[in-house]
Design a protein around this motif. Structure first.
Motif, mmCIF file in Angstrom:
data_model
loop_
_atom_site.group_PDB
_atom_site.id
_atom_site.type_symbol
_atom_site.label_atom_id
_atom_site.label_comp_id
_atom_site.label_asym_id
_atom_site.label_seq_id
_atom_site.Cartn_x
_atom_site.Cartn_y
_atom_site.Cartn_z
ATOM 1 N N ASN A 84 -10.097 14.298 -3.295
ATOM 2 C CA ASN A 84 -8.656 14.260 -3.029
ATOM 3 C C ASN A 84 -8.286 13.231 -1.972
ATOM 4 O OD1 ASN A 84 -8.111 16.241 -4.912
ATOM 5 N ND2 ASN A 84 -8.306 17.917 -3.440
ATOM 6 N N HIS A 85 -9.079 13.149 -0.907
ATOM 7 C CA HIS A 85 -8.738 12.201 0.154
ATOM 8 C C HIS A 85 -8.929 10.755 -0.314
ATOM 9 C CE1 HIS A 85 -13.139 12.342 0.789
ATOM 10 N NE2 HIS A 85 -13.000 11.149 1.340
ATOM 11 N N GLU A 86 -9.830 10.558 -1.306
ATOM 12 C CA GLU A 86 -10.017 9.216 -1.868
ATOM 13 C C GLU A 86 -8.825 8.845 -2.747
ATOM 14 O OE1 GLU A 86 -14.897 9.077 -2.113
ATOM 15 O OE2 GLU A 86 -13.747 9.960 -3.766
ATOM 16 N N LEU A 87 -8.316 9.827 -3.492
ATOM 17 C CA LEU A 87 -7.116 9.589 -4.287
ATOM 18 C C LEU A 87 -5.934 9.240 -3.392
ATOM 19 C CD1 LEU A 87 -7.265 12.440 -6.969
ATOM 20 C CD2 LEU A 87 -7.468 9.988 -7.375
ATOM 21 N N ALA A 88 -5.814 9.957 -2.285
ATOM 22 C CA ALA A 88 -4.718 9.696 -1.347
ATOM 23 C C ALA A 88 -4.806 8.289 -0.783
ATOM 24 C CB ALA A 88 -4.732 10.733 -0.221
ATOM 25 N N ALA A 89 -6.036 7.832 -0.534
ATOM 26 C CA ALA A 89 -6.226 6.481 0.005
ATOM 27 C C ALA A 89 -5.803 5.422 -1.015
ATOM 28 C CB ALA A 89 -7.689 6.275 0.398
ATOM 29 N N LEU A 90 -6.119 5.672 -2.297
ATOM 30 C CA LEU A 90 -5.712 4.733 -3.341
ATOM 31 C C LEU A 90 -4.197 4.678 -3.467
ATOM 32 C CD1 LEU A 90 -8.307 5.400 -6.198
ATOM 33 C CD2 LEU A 90 -8.114 3.369 -4.764
ATOM 34 N N LYS A 91 -3.562 5.856 -3.432
ATOM 35 C CA LYS A 91 -2.109 5.903 -3.527
ATOM 36 C C LYS A 91 -1.467 5.137 -2.378
ATOM 37 C CE LYS A 91 -1.862 10.378 -5.920
ATOM 38 N NZ LYS A 91 -1.412 11.787 -5.821
ATOM 39 N N GLU A 92 -2.018 5.311 -1.180
ATOM 40 C CA GLU A 92 -1.468 4.629 -0.004
ATOM 41 C C GLU A 92 -1.622 3.118 -0.117
ATOM 42 O OE1 GLU A 92 0.031 3.633 3.767
ATOM 43 O OE2 GLU A 92 0.290 5.400 2.488
ATOM 44 N N ASP B 207 4.732 1.353 -1.699
ATOM 45 C CA ASP B 207 5.711 0.353 -1.271
ATOM 46 C C ASP B 207 5.742 0.210 0.247
ATOM 47 O OD1 ASP B 207 6.401 -0.131 -3.884
ATOM 48 O OD2 ASP B 207 8.067 1.283 -3.894
ATOM 49 N N ASP B 208 5.607 1.325 0.954
ATOM 50 C CA ASP B 208 5.635 1.272 2.420
ATOM 51 C C ASP B 208 4.475 0.467 2.972
ATOM 52 O OD1 ASP B 208 7.915 2.780 2.490
ATOM 53 O OD2 ASP B 208 6.886 4.683 2.863
ATOM 54 N N PHE B 209 3.277 0.680 2.409
ATOM 55 C CA PHE B 209 2.103 -0.046 2.888
ATOM 56 C C PHE B 209 2.236 -1.543 2.595
ATOM 57 C CE2 PHE B 209 -2.113 -1.862 2.092
ATOM 58 C CZ PHE B 209 -2.714 -1.639 3.324
ATOM 59 N N LEU B 210 2.656 -1.874 1.372
ATOM 60 C CA LEU B 210 2.805 -3.283 1.003
ATOM 61 C C LEU B 210 3.839 -3.965 1.892
ATOM 62 C CD1 LEU B 210 2.742 -3.041 -2.908
ATOM 63 C CD2 LEU B 210 0.881 -3.644 -1.370
ATOM 64 N N LYS B 211 4.919 -3.252 2.200
ATOM 65 C CA LYS B 211 5.965 -3.819 3.043
ATOM 66 C C LYS B 211 5.446 -4.102 4.441
ATOM 67 C CE LYS B 211 10.722 -2.994 4.595
ATOM 68 N NZ LYS B 211 11.870 -2.042 4.563
ATOM 69 N N PHE C 155 -4.799 -5.671 -10.675
ATOM 70 C CA PHE C 155 -5.242 -4.809 -9.571
ATOM 71 C C PHE C 155 -4.417 -3.531 -9.507
ATOM 72 C CE2 PHE C 155 -4.729 -3.473 -5.119
ATOM 73 C CZ PHE C 155 -6.052 -3.211 -4.789
ATOM 74 N N LEU C 156 -3.086 -3.678 -9.527
ATOM 75 C CA LEU C 156 -2.217 -2.502 -9.461
ATOM 76 C C LEU C 156 -2.376 -1.641 -10.716
ATOM 77 C CD1 LEU C 156 1.021 -4.178 -8.046
ATOM 78 C CD2 LEU C 156 -0.420 -2.545 -6.856
ATOM 79 N N ASP C 157 -2.503 -2.297 -11.861
ATOM 80 C CA ASP C 157 -2.579 -1.561 -13.124
ATOM 81 C C ASP C 157 -3.791 -0.638 -13.179
ATOM 82 O OD1 ASP C 157 -0.343 -2.959 -13.901
ATOM 83 O OD2 ASP C 157 -1.476 -4.537 -14.893
ATOM 84 N N VAL C 158 -4.952 -1.163 -12.758
ATOM 85 C CA VAL C 158 -6.163 -0.356 -12.879
ATOM 86 C C VAL C 158 -6.142 0.826 -11.916
ATOM 87 C CG1 VAL C 158 -7.545 -1.645 -11.189
ATOM 88 C CG2 VAL C 158 -8.675 -0.487 -13.086
ATOM 89 N N ILE C 159 -5.547 0.636 -10.718
ATOM 90 C CA ILE C 159 -5.455 1.759 -9.780
ATOM 91 C C ILE C 159 -4.505 2.824 -10.322
ATOM 92 C CG2 ILE C 159 -4.666 2.467 -7.488
ATOM 93 C CD1 ILE C 159 -5.769 -0.052 -6.351
ATOM 94 N N GLU C 160 -3.356 2.382 -10.866
ATOM 95 C CA GLU C 160 -2.393 3.348 -11.403
ATOM 96 C C GLU C 160 -2.984 4.104 -12.602
ATOM 97 O OE1 GLU C 160 0.953 0.876 -12.157
ATOM 98 O OE2 GLU C 160 1.706 0.985 -10.081
ATOM 99 N N LYS C 161 -3.774 3.430 -13.432
ATOM 100 C CA LYS C 161 -4.426 4.103 -14.558
ATOM 101 C C LYS C 161 -5.419 5.150 -14.068
ATOM 102 C CE LYS C 161 -4.078 0.338 -17.938
ATOM 103 N NZ LYS C 161 -4.832 -0.671 -18.715
ATOM 104 N N LEU C 162 -6.193 4.766 -13.055
ATOM 105 C CA LEU C 162 -7.173 5.692 -12.512
ATOM 106 C C LEU C 162 -6.497 6.912 -11.903
ATOM 107 C CD1 LEU C 162 -10.117 6.297 -11.883
ATOM 108 C CD2 LEU C 162 -9.890 4.961 -9.785
#
Length: 211
Positions: free
Chosen positions: A157-165, A169-173, A198-205
């Motif tokens: 779960n914490h790895e998923l949270a890291a990927l989401k972060e 948008d906040d992180f990229l900004k 890059f974004l596509d593969v993370i969102e798919k995962l």
């Protein structure tokens, strides 16, 4: 010799000025980033603008007599862009239906439009193939799902949270980064930070693990 990297290395070996070699390297880097982002526009004005803060000479300097090495290198990259544009355009039957695309002023936008048209035509052809199927057999056996699931990595779960972060948008900004049109991430100057998809593969995962 038409490979831009080979041309770049050949020109570098001929330049005597350290400053000129650094400028040529900056031009080559900007062109490589553009190519990686899927762009087809390698005009002098475009390269100079994107590389203004990265050591690329001004457009006027590149056009001057002393700018011949830069023009040669940019020309090699433009040849690749032209070839890519022709390949995409060649996938569209010249019936006149898409003649309006030629009126789009920005070469990169023209390429993206042609690419989308080609993708739509391909998808329509696949749909026609699916429509011709008279009998469809579906295997409902549970072991197929178990096999597919076992092939996925065990993400905590914490790895998923890291990927989401990482793609939020906040992180990229905060990093001064923006999302590209082809799933890449760029900084405000247009430099590619993470390549296409890059974004596509993370969102798919993420979508697979949240089902």
């Amino acid at each position: 010799m038409s490979d831009p990297t080979e041309i770049y290395e050949a020109i570098q070996n001929q330049l005597k000025s350290v400053r000129s070699r650094k400028s040529l390297e900056a031009v080559h880097t900007v062109c490589q980033d553009l190519h990686d982002s899927g762009a087809v526009d390698f005009r002098i004005a475009t390269i100079s603008k994107l590389g203004a803060n990265r050591g690329v000479p001004s457009a006027q300097t590149i056009r001057n007599k002393t700018g011949a090495p830069y023009r040669t290198l940019i020309g090699a990259w433009q040849a690749i862009g032209d070839k890519k544009r022709k390949e995409i355009k060649g996938r569209i039957t010249p019936t006149g239906k898409y003649d309006w695309v030629d009126d789009v002023g920005n070469p990169t936008h023209r390429y993206l439009i042609l690419d989308l048209i080609a993708q739509v035509r391909h998808l329509k052809a696949e749909n026609r193939g699916f429509a011709s199927i008279q009998k469809l057999e579906i295997d409902y056996r549970p072991q197929s799902d178990a096999t597919e699931e076992s092939q996925l990595p065990n993400i905590l779960n914490h790895e998923l949270a890291a990927l989401k972060e990482a793609i939020s948008d906040d992180f990229l900004k905060r990093q001064g980064w923006v999302r590209g049109e082809r799933g890449n991430i760029m900084d405000q100057s247009g430099k590619v930070i993470f390549r296409n998809g890059f974004l596509d593969v993370i969102e798919k995962l993420l979508s697979l693990r949240t089902k």
